[in-house]
Design a protein around this motif. Structure first.
Motif, PDB file in Angstrom:
ATOM      1  N   LYS A 212      37.700  -4.547 -19.008  1.00  0.00           N
ATOM      2  CA  LYS A 212      37.755  -5.715 -19.673  1.00  0.00           C
ATOM      3  C   LYS A 212      35.856  -6.122 -19.285  1.00  0.00           C
ATOM      4  N   ASP A 222      38.321  -9.288 -27.696  1.00  0.00           N
ATOM      5  CA  ASP A 222      39.484  -8.800 -27.773  1.00  0.00           C
ATOM      6  C   ASP A 222      39.570  -7.610 -27.230  1.00  0.00           C
ATOM      7  N   GLN A 223      40.486  -7.401 -26.004  1.00  0.00           N
ATOM      8  CA  GLN A 223      40.441  -6.222 -25.427  1.00  0.00           C
ATOM      9  C   GLN A 223      41.220  -5.038 -26.306  1.00  0.00           C
ATOM     10  N   SER A 224      42.362  -5.854 -26.928  1.00  0.00           N
ATOM     11  CA  SER A 224      42.974  -4.854 -27.804  1.00  0.00           C
ATOM     12  C   SER A 224      42.354  -4.222 -28.916  1.00  0.00           C
ATOM     13  N   TYR A 225      41.523  -5.192 -29.327  1.00  0.00           N
ATOM     14  CA  TYR A 225      40.610  -4.567 -30.819  1.00  0.00           C
ATOM     15  C   TYR A 225      39.792  -3.634 -30.118  1.00  0.00           C
ATOM     16  N   THR A 227      40.182  -1.563 -27.508  1.00  0.00           N
ATOM     17  CA  THR A 227      40.921  -0.289 -27.174  1.00  0.00           C
ATOM     18  C   THR A 227      41.310   0.351 -28.529  1.00  0.00           C
ATOM     19  N   LYS A 228      41.604  -0.405 -29.682  1.00  0.00           N
ATOM     20  CA  LYS A 228      41.922   0.180 -30.980  1.00  0.00           C
ATOM     21  C   LYS A 228      40.579   0.978 -31.479  1.00  0.00           C
ATOM     22  N   LYS A 231      39.654   4.140 -29.345  1.00  0.00           N
ATOM     23  CA  LYS A 231      40.850   5.302 -29.506  1.00  0.00           C
ATOM     24  C   LYS A 231      40.652   5.999 -30.919  1.00  0.00           C
ATOM     25  N   THR A 237      42.445   6.363 -25.189  1.00  0.00           N
ATOM     26  CA  THR A 237      42.272   4.749 -24.737  1.00  0.00           C
ATOM     27  C   THR A 237      41.014   4.965 -24.067  1.00  0.00           C
ATOM     28  N   SER A 239      41.128   3.917 -20.629  1.00  0.00           N
ATOM     29  CA  SER A 239      41.478   4.192 -19.383  1.00  0.00           C
ATOM     30  C   SER A 239      41.827   5.706 -19.461  1.00  0.00           C
TER      31      SER A 239
END
Length: 245
Positions: A212, A222-225, A227-228, A231, A237, A239
């Protein structure tokens, strides 16, 4: 993987060939190439033959004592972000630099003498660098690329739009992308994303920052953005990349 060093470093390639990425630029190093990188700049060895023969010097500013004035290393443009980090030397310059490096090796245990020789080497490199960096030796497209590279390395964390860079260079977004495709084989968008990627890879591998924290440091909200994005570029990912040896 991409990494950053906290040392000043330069290296002379004697034999073999390899490829090195520094920032958004990928360099093909040939025999008699000189590599120069300042501290904190992310780089990545893309290909590296094990039969490579080279002489590399790592040092920190703390090596230099009086009579050298504080931070004189900051005056050398070749150590700065966005510099031309690879120089193909002439036979004469290669021979002269190699002799200076042999002298440095001979006196490396005597700090007073070694720092004097190292300073002479840096001044010699600077004379070569300035000669190679004269504006007359660059085409207009190469000059635009250098200015873009400088802008990008200073602003990539906060400015990720193509228009920001085009507007600051007073050209259209299409023209800028056409120029970059010609000079470095990448569009503006690809260049921005590539620099963000190698910076994130270095932070994941070389620091204990939480994902984060890295996300915020790189300008993502946005962490999900994030990560996407990561990846899509690596297949892993953040992590998984961090835990992967």
């Amino acid at each position: 993987y991409p990494y950053r060093s906290h040392f000043y470093v330069f290296g002379l390639l004697h034999e073999s060939e390899c490829k090195l990425q520094i920032g958004i630029n990928t360099y093909a190093l040939k025999k008699k190439s000189l590599t120069i990188v300042g501290p904190g700049i992310v780089r990545n060895w893309i290909s590296n033959k094990w039969d490579m023969s080279n002489t590399t010097v790592f040092f920190k500013e703390s090596l230099f004592k009086k009579p050298f004035y504080d931070n004189f290393l900051l005056n050398y443009d070749f150590f700065k972000v966005g510099a031309n980090h690879i120089i193909e030397l002439t036979d004469e310059d290669y021979s002269n630099l190699n002799k200076l490096l042999e002298t440095l090796e001979k006196f490396k245990t005597d700090q007073n003498i070694a720092t004097g020789i190292l300073y002479s080497i840096l001044e010699f490199i600077n004379s070569i660098y300035l000669e190679n960096s004269s504006e007359n030796s660059f085409s207009r497209n190469e000059q635009i690329t250098r200015e873009f590279n400088d802008l990008l390395t200073k602003n990539y964390r906060t400015q990720k739009s193509v228009s920001f860079y085009a507007d600051n260079l007073n050209i259209s977004s299409k023209h800028l992308s056409d120029v970059l495709k010609e000079t470095i084989g990448k569009t503006v968008k690809q260049s921005i994303e590539e620099l963000i990627l190698i910076e994130s890879q270095s932070l994941l591998k070389q620091t204990a920052m939480e994902i984060k924290e890295i996300m915020y440091w790189l300008g993502f909200e946005d962490q999900s953005y994030f990560t996407k994005f990561f990846k899509k570029k690596t297949g892993l990912t953040p992590s998984d990349y961090r835990s992967n040896p």
